[in-house]
Design a protein around this motif. Sequence first.
Motif, PDB file in Angstrom:
ATOM      1  N   THR A 279       0.860  -1.189   0.000  1.00  0.00           N
ATOM      2  CA  THR A 279       0.000   0.000   0.000  1.00  0.00           C
ATOM      3  C   THR A 279       0.891   1.233   0.000  1.00  0.00           C
ATOM      4  N   ALA A 280       0.619   2.148  -0.927  1.00  0.00           N
ATOM      5  CA  ALA A 280       1.395   3.396  -0.995  1.00  0.00           C
ATOM      6  C   ALA A 280       0.467   4.554  -0.651  1.00  0.00           C
ATOM      7  N   ILE A 281       0.956   5.439   0.191  1.00  0.00           N
ATOM      8  CA  ILE A 281       0.134   6.580   0.617  1.00  0.00           C
ATOM      9  C   ILE A 281       0.850   7.868   0.219  1.00  0.00           C
ATOM     10  N   SER A 282       0.124   8.747  -0.454  1.00  0.00           N
ATOM     11  CA  SER A 282       0.728  10.044  -0.787  1.00  0.00           C
ATOM     12  C   SER A 282      -0.301  11.141  -0.631  1.00  0.00           C
ATOM     13  N   ASP A 283       0.109  12.246  -0.055  1.00  0.00           N
ATOM     14  CA  ASP A 283      -0.840  13.361   0.043  1.00  0.00           C
ATOM     15  C   ASP A 283      -0.904  14.150  -1.269  1.00  0.00           C
ATOM     16  N   GLU A 284      -0.057  13.811  -2.236  1.00  0.00           N
ATOM     17  CA  GLU A 284      -0.206  14.411  -3.565  1.00  0.00           C
ATOM     18  C   GLU A 284      -1.111  13.499  -4.392  1.00  0.00           C
ATOM     19  N   LYS A 285      -1.977  14.123  -5.205  1.00  0.00           N
ATOM     20  CA  LYS A 285      -2.922  13.309  -5.988  1.00  0.00           C
ATOM     21  C   LYS A 285      -2.243  12.588  -7.144  1.00  0.00           C
ATOM     22  N   ARG A 286      -1.254  13.253  -7.744  1.00  0.00           N
ATOM     23  CA  ARG A 286      -0.501  12.614  -8.841  1.00  0.00           C
ATOM     24  C   ARG A 286       0.989  12.723  -8.506  1.00  0.00           C
ATOM     25  N   PRO A 287       1.504  11.783  -7.714  1.00  0.00           N
ATOM     26  CA  PRO A 287       2.870  11.953  -7.198  1.00  0.00           C
ATOM     27  C   PRO A 287       3.992  11.453  -8.109  1.00  0.00           C
ATOM     28  N   LEU A 288       3.654  10.834  -9.253  1.00  0.00           N
ATOM     29  CA  LEU A 288       4.694  10.096  -9.997  1.00  0.00           C
ATOM     30  C   LEU A 288       5.509  10.965 -10.963  1.00  0.00           C
ATOM     31  N   TYR A 289       5.766  12.197 -10.578  1.00  0.00           N
ATOM     32  CA  TYR A 289       6.506  13.092 -11.482  1.00  0.00           C
ATOM     33  C   TYR A 289       7.922  13.328 -10.948  1.00  0.00           C
ATOM     34  N   SER A 290       8.760  13.858 -11.815  1.00  0.00           N
ATOM     35  CA  SER A 290      10.116  14.173 -11.403  1.00  0.00           C
ATOM     36  C   SER A 290      10.138  15.598 -10.856  1.00  0.00           C
ATOM     37  N   ARG A 291      10.332  15.677  -9.561  1.00  0.00           N
ATOM     38  CA  ARG A 291      10.327  16.986  -8.892  1.00  0.00           C
ATOM     39  C   ARG A 291      11.417  17.891  -9.482  1.00  0.00           C
ATOM     40  N   CYS A 292      12.535  17.275  -9.883  1.00  0.00           N
ATOM     41  CA  CYS A 292      13.672  18.053 -10.397  1.00  0.00           C
ATOM     42  C   CYS A 292      13.292  18.880 -11.624  1.00  0.00           C
ATOM     43  N   LEU A 293      12.230  18.485 -12.312  1.00  0.00           N
ATOM     44  CA  LEU A 293      11.916  19.138 -13.590  1.00  0.00           C
ATOM     45  C   LEU A 293      10.876  20.254 -13.476  1.00  0.00           C
ATOM     46  N   ILE A 294      10.331  20.474 -12.264  1.00  0.00           N
ATOM     47  CA  ILE A 294       9.209  21.417 -12.213  1.00  0.00           C
ATOM     48  C   ILE A 294       9.622  22.853 -12.566  1.00  0.00           C
ATOM     49  N   SER A 295      10.888  23.205 -12.293  1.00  0.00           N
ATOM     50  CA  SER A 295      11.271  24.590 -12.636  1.00  0.00           C
ATOM     51  C   SER A 295      11.365  24.755 -14.157  1.00  0.00           C
TER      52      SER A 295
ATOM     53  N   LEU B 219       7.215  15.526 -17.675  1.00  0.00           N
ATOM     54  CA  LEU B 219       7.475  15.588 -16.235  1.00  0.00           C
ATOM     55  C   LEU B 219       7.366  14.234 -15.548  1.00  0.00           C
ATOM     56  N   TRP B 220       6.695  13.274 -16.213  1.00  0.00           N
ATOM     57  CA  TRP B 220       6.309  12.058 -15.497  1.00  0.00           C
ATOM     58  C   TRP B 220       7.457  11.069 -15.403  1.00  0.00           C
ATOM     59  N   TYR B 221       7.766  10.686 -14.173  1.00  0.00           N
ATOM     60  CA  TYR B 221       8.865   9.751 -13.887  1.00  0.00           C
ATOM     61  C   TYR B 221       8.376   8.320 -14.099  1.00  0.00           C
ATOM     62  N   ARG B 222       7.117   8.080 -13.812  1.00  0.00           N
ATOM     63  CA  ARG B 222       6.481   6.783 -14.076  1.00  0.00           C
ATOM     64  C   ARG B 222       5.086   7.060 -14.623  1.00  0.00           C
TER      65      ARG B 222
ATOM     66  N   VAL C  37      19.122  14.822  -2.613  1.00  0.00           N
ATOM     67  CA  VAL C  37      19.172  14.808  -4.075  1.00  0.00           C
ATOM     68  C   VAL C  37      18.455  13.559  -4.601  1.00  0.00           C
ATOM     69  N   TRP C  38      17.935  13.691  -5.795  1.00  0.00           N
ATOM     70  CA  TRP C  38      17.110  12.648  -6.411  1.00  0.00           C
ATOM     71  C   TRP C  38      17.808  11.279  -6.484  1.00  0.00           C
ATOM     72  N   PRO C  39      19.072  11.207  -7.008  1.00  0.00           N
ATOM     73  CA  PRO C  39      19.696   9.870  -7.116  1.00  0.00           C
ATOM     74  C   PRO C  39      19.858   9.184  -5.759  1.00  0.00           C
ATOM     75  N   ALA C  40      20.176   9.956  -4.713  1.00  0.00           N
ATOM     76  CA  ALA C  40      20.320   9.343  -3.381  1.00  0.00           C
ATOM     77  C   ALA C  40      18.972   8.808  -2.915  1.00  0.00           C
ATOM     78  N   ALA C  41      17.893   9.554  -3.180  1.00  0.00           N
ATOM     79  CA  ALA C  41      16.556   9.096  -2.761  1.00  0.00           C
ATOM     80  C   ALA C  41      16.190   7.793  -3.485  1.00  0.00           C
ATOM     81  N   CYS C  42      16.518   7.715  -4.777  1.00  0.00           N
ATOM     82  CA  CYS C  42      16.195   6.500  -5.551  1.00  0.00           C
ATOM     83  C   CYS C  42      16.972   5.301  -5.007  1.00  0.00           C
TER      84      CYS C  42
END
Length: 429
Positions: free
Chosen positions: A29-45, A57-60, A290-295
């Motif tokens: 079970t995965a819980i996220s308070d974002e409705k569509r969480p599967l994006y790459s945060r690094c790319l929002i800027s 933007l979508w990572y998955r 940073v993103w790679p460390a989180a992955c």
Amino acid sequence: MRYAIIGCSAAGINAIEAIRSRDKKADITAISDEKRPLYSRCLISYLLAGTITEDKLWYRPDSFFKENKTEAKLGVKAERIDTDRKEIFLQGKEKIKFDKLLIATGASPKLEDIPGIDKKGVYPLRTIGHTLEIQSMLDRVKSVAVLGGGLIGLRAAYALKNRGKKVSVFVRSRQILSRIVDKGAADIMQKRIEEKGIGIMTGRSAKKILGNGAVNGIVLDDDSRVNCELVIIGKGVSPNIDIAKEAGIKTGWGIIADDFLKTSHEDVFVAGDVSEAYDVALEENSINAVWPAACEQGRIAGLNMLGKNETYGGSMAMNSIEFFGLPVISVGITRPKKMVYEEIVRTNTAKNIYKKLVLRDGIIVGAVFVNSVDTIGIVGALIKNRVNIAGLKDIILEDYFDYGKIVNLIKDSKGRFKQKEFRETTITA
Ligand SMILES: Cc1cc2nc3c(=O)[nH]c(=O)nc-3n(C[C@H](O)[C@H](O)[C@H](O)COP(=O)(O)OP(=O)(O)OC[C@H]3O[C@@H](n4cnc5c(N)ncnc54)[C@H](O)[C@@H]3O)c2cc1C
């Protein structure tokens, strides 16, 4: 086995994939308070800058949860964990039971207590939601004040300049990017950014945000007024540790992880920006957001939730940035505060080149390279392999130094890096 994961970005996604790759039957079970969480945060800027479209933007894909047979609770906050009963209480009344839990709640922007911060037109830049809201008001914006000269503040500044806005950045400290580079590198970058039309004022902060409902300006600490219709808060982030702390899990700056990314509770693991895990350069636990460390942490935590004994090798602070054609890479400790460190610096002002190594007992523990970044891969490997370069320290940063001579110190007989390959974050602007 029932696996629960709170937070479904870089760390959470990689944990789900690791678990599902080895266990086809487990309940996840995965819980996220974002409705569509599967994006790459690094790319929002870049979305904000208009240099990419939302589909990039979508990572998955949206099918990710279905493909990984994961029950997704989206747009819902996990409010409390009962570690004795092994239950998570969600917003509303729902409860999720688990055998193993991963906390991958990431970090949230630091919002300063400035009067007026709640006015319309004041935003941090952390989520796709923030990005879309900022975008939707851009037609009404001529001038923007960015508070904070860290990476997020500067990337927001770049994005909004690219949208044709007048952008001014106010930085409390004496330099931009103070968490990533030293002053020598920061000064070169600041000059380049200013040349491209973004105003930067160091040693200045806002003491009030003005406006009648919507923002129309800020007051600085010298009482001067700056008119603007949009304020971006780029003051750094704080790890989202509260849910763990309230559950009695050991926390410091982040949630404390052991070598297997387990928390102080036997069945609770941690990964990503919220984890205080081993740092190779500091030789102690720290947060490397940073993103790679989180992955990587998500993947290892996922495997260890399955009962594998994967040791986490540690991460290093790593940033690769390019602002207006000026490449900058920083690794490890860049602004040493203790006397035990030695610094070697070489500069070429005419070419905007700045190179610095930070050494401890002859071993490189940090580096900053501006406008000459070709050798950073080797330097990163020297750090990871803890190679003593004391005998080379007078020549290693000279242009004539041949890195070929030391490659055997960091590669095996087949030419592969002896330890995990140095991986860098790629940030461009
Ligand atoms: C604008 C921007 C640019 C960046 N650029 C780069 C870059 O170029 N390179 C790089 O390496 N890194 C970059 N980063 C950092 C990178 O995005 C983070 O390191 C990475 O997202 C961390 O992933 P995470 O899974 O640990 O946490 P996060 O991405 O923070 O995700 C945590 C998730 O958990 C959710 N959550 C939190 N608490 C709860 C709760 N109680 N219940 C339910 N859900 C919860 C959050 O809403 C979020 O969706 C950037 C970050 C930003 C904001």
